[in-house]
Design an enzyme around this catalytic site. Sequence first.
Site, PDB file in Angstrom:
ATOM      1  N   CYS A  82     -15.191  29.577  -7.280  1.00 16.55           N
ATOM      2  CA  CYS A  82     -16.524  29.866  -6.747  1.00 16.55           C
ATOM      3  C   CYS A  82     -17.493  30.212  -7.880  1.00 16.55           C
ATOM      4  CB  CYS A  82     -16.461  31.026  -5.752  1.00 16.55           C
ATOM      5  SG  CYS A  82     -18.076  31.494  -5.089  1.00 16.55           S
ATOM      6  N   CYS A  90     -21.383  38.080  -6.789  1.00 15.25           N
ATOM      7  CA  CYS A  90     -21.014  38.422  -5.414  1.00 15.25           C
ATOM      8  C   CYS A  90     -19.789  39.327  -5.383  1.00 15.25           C
ATOM      9  CB  CYS A  90     -20.735  37.139  -4.625  1.00 15.25           C
ATOM     10  SG  CYS A  90     -20.019  37.403  -2.992  1.00 15.25           S
ATOM     11  N   CYS A  93     -15.334  38.570  -2.911  1.00 10.95           N
ATOM     12  CA  CYS A  93     -13.969  38.197  -3.290  1.00 10.95           C
ATOM     13  C   CYS A  93     -13.525  38.990  -4.517  1.00 10.95           C
ATOM     14  CB  CYS A  93     -13.878  36.707  -3.593  1.00 10.95           C
ATOM     15  SG  CYS A  93     -14.073  35.635  -2.147  1.00 10.95           S
ATOM     16  N   CYS A 178     -20.899  29.714   0.700  1.00 10.74           N
ATOM     17  CA  CYS A 178     -19.764  30.625   0.538  1.00 10.74           C
ATOM     18  C   CYS A 178     -18.481  29.830   0.730  1.00 10.74           C
ATOM     19  CB  CYS A 178     -19.849  31.761   1.569  1.00 10.74           C
ATOM     20  SG  CYS A 178     -18.400  32.851   1.551  1.00 10.74           S
ATOM     21  N   TYR A 301      -6.982  51.724  20.809  1.00 13.57           N
ATOM     22  CA  TYR A 301      -8.014  51.017  20.053  1.00 13.57           C
ATOM     23  C   TYR A 301      -7.952  49.537  20.455  1.00 13.57           C
ATOM     24  CZ  TYR A 301      -6.816  55.157  17.255  1.00 13.57           C
ATOM     25  OH  TYR A 301      -6.504  56.419  16.840  1.00 13.57           O
ATOM     26  N   GLU A 325     -10.373  52.208  24.468  1.00 11.30           N
ATOM     27  CA  GLU A 325     -11.309  51.659  23.481  1.00 11.30           C
ATOM     28  C   GLU A 325     -12.608  52.446  23.549  1.00 11.30           C
ATOM     29  OE1 GLU A 325     -13.664  49.822  20.881  1.00 11.30           O
ATOM     30  OE2 GLU A 325     -11.506  49.445  21.009  1.00 11.30           O
ATOM     31  N   ASP A 369      -3.902  49.862  16.945  1.00 13.07           N
ATOM     32  CA  ASP A 369      -4.641  49.022  16.003  1.00 13.07           C
ATOM     33  C   ASP A 369      -5.906  49.773  15.604  1.00 13.07           C
ATOM     34  OD1 ASP A 369      -5.687  47.013  14.478  1.00 13.07           O
ATOM     35  OD2 ASP A 369      -6.025  45.603  16.124  1.00 13.07           O
ATOM     36  N   CYS A 396      -5.097  47.482   8.788  1.00 12.83           N
ATOM     37  CA  CYS A 396      -5.863  46.681   7.840  1.00 12.83           C
ATOM     38  C   CYS A 396      -6.025  47.394   6.511  1.00 12.83           C
ATOM     39  CB  CYS A 396      -7.224  46.322   8.421  1.00 12.83           C
ATOM     40  SG  CYS A 396      -8.258  47.748   8.803  1.00 12.83           S
TER      41      CYS A 396
END
Length: 443
Positions: A82, A90, A93, A178, A301, A325, A369, A396
């Site tokens: 990129c 940027c 990434c 992108c 969640y 939630e 989650d 995550c």
Amino acid sequence: MTEQNEKQSLVGEEYEVEVGPVAHGGHCIARTSDGRVLFVRHTLPGEKVIARVTEGEADSRFLRADAITVVEASKDRVEAPCPYAGPGKCGGCDWQHAKPGAQRRLKGEVVAEQLLRLAGLTPEEAGWDGTVMPAEGDKLPAGQVPQWRTRVQYAIDETGRAGLRKHRSHDIEPVDHCMIAAPGVSELGIEKQDWPQMATVEAIAATGSQDRQVVLTPRPGGRLPLVELDKPVSVLRVEEKDGGVHRVHGRPFVRERADGRTYRVGMGGFWQVHPQAADTLIKAVMQGLMPRKGEMALDLYCGVGIFAGALAERLGETGAVLGIESTKRAVEDARHNLADFPRVRIEQGKVESVLPKTGITECDLVVLDPPRAGAGKQTVRHVAGLNARRIAYVACDPAALARDLAYFKEAGYKPRTLRAFDLFPMTHHVECVAILEPIREDA
């Protein structure tokens, strides 16, 4: 040392350093000859680089830096595909300069380090083989980039041009394209348009349908432009007063697919960004939990209900699922999405507040989650007190996962298996699924 010296900025200072191990956050650790710790981006373990400081003062515990010159390169280094990747460009990434297999190894090293440091677990103790698995279709040769990002939020500069934020900055790098954007996003042509008076433009390309959506956030007092893109889209607006999202024209939702079902996701709501993510995570969770007909499960969640739906399918007519939630719109979507399951109930509110009020004292299965910060000690203790036979934790962030695994250990649960997935190629992010079970007293 005087106060003036203590606050002396070191931004712009350059050091030649040998680069050490990867650290959580998309950088590696190095030390200067005088012992300063540098968190260096755009480098790889084992390299020798010249690092230029981007953040830090004379009395800072550590400094942030970019590798501006590579003196001795790693065998895992490639030319960043990129043109917008690199020092001062940027910030989207982190690992464009690393071979795809090396990116997954680095992420695995980060997960292992966090597990050991924060949870006291080795990979073996966590039931993990140490690998980070690529998503289906993402195993590409070095120099090729998976086009996976189905949701891209463009920042708009003062001239109305679309771009992406620089690392740890509000500054904008204008872009023509992108490389990690999914084809459904790229085909909209956001970057070719002018966006006067806009602060951000988010592009959403559903993978379960041809639905396309843009979410516009005007600058204070800004007026919406006439949106004429290369493909049909619905348009939503973020209101200045309350931050609410409102329909301008078209559908207020997109239709996504997961586990053979269609899910409505309204008003720019949360959905996994990688097109393979929802199915990959559902499969890992269901394989780990092994739901049985007639069991009672919690989906905490729960978002728009993908795990609740997968559980309901497998638990049958005598099973039951409760989802919790906090987001009102997501609750509305979940209730709509799961309306054909009479024994699924969705409650709105924060998990730590709603769960104790449900009156549920035991259940068979739990899915968590949580957001990036994790579930936290209070929720973990409550969940552990329900005596579920298995718990699936979808994470995550490996640091939050490790902290919560430590809380689960205190509360009597240990990992049975852990799997890691590279659902965010070219970035430092990694998704994990841990399956927990009670610690047996005779173990």
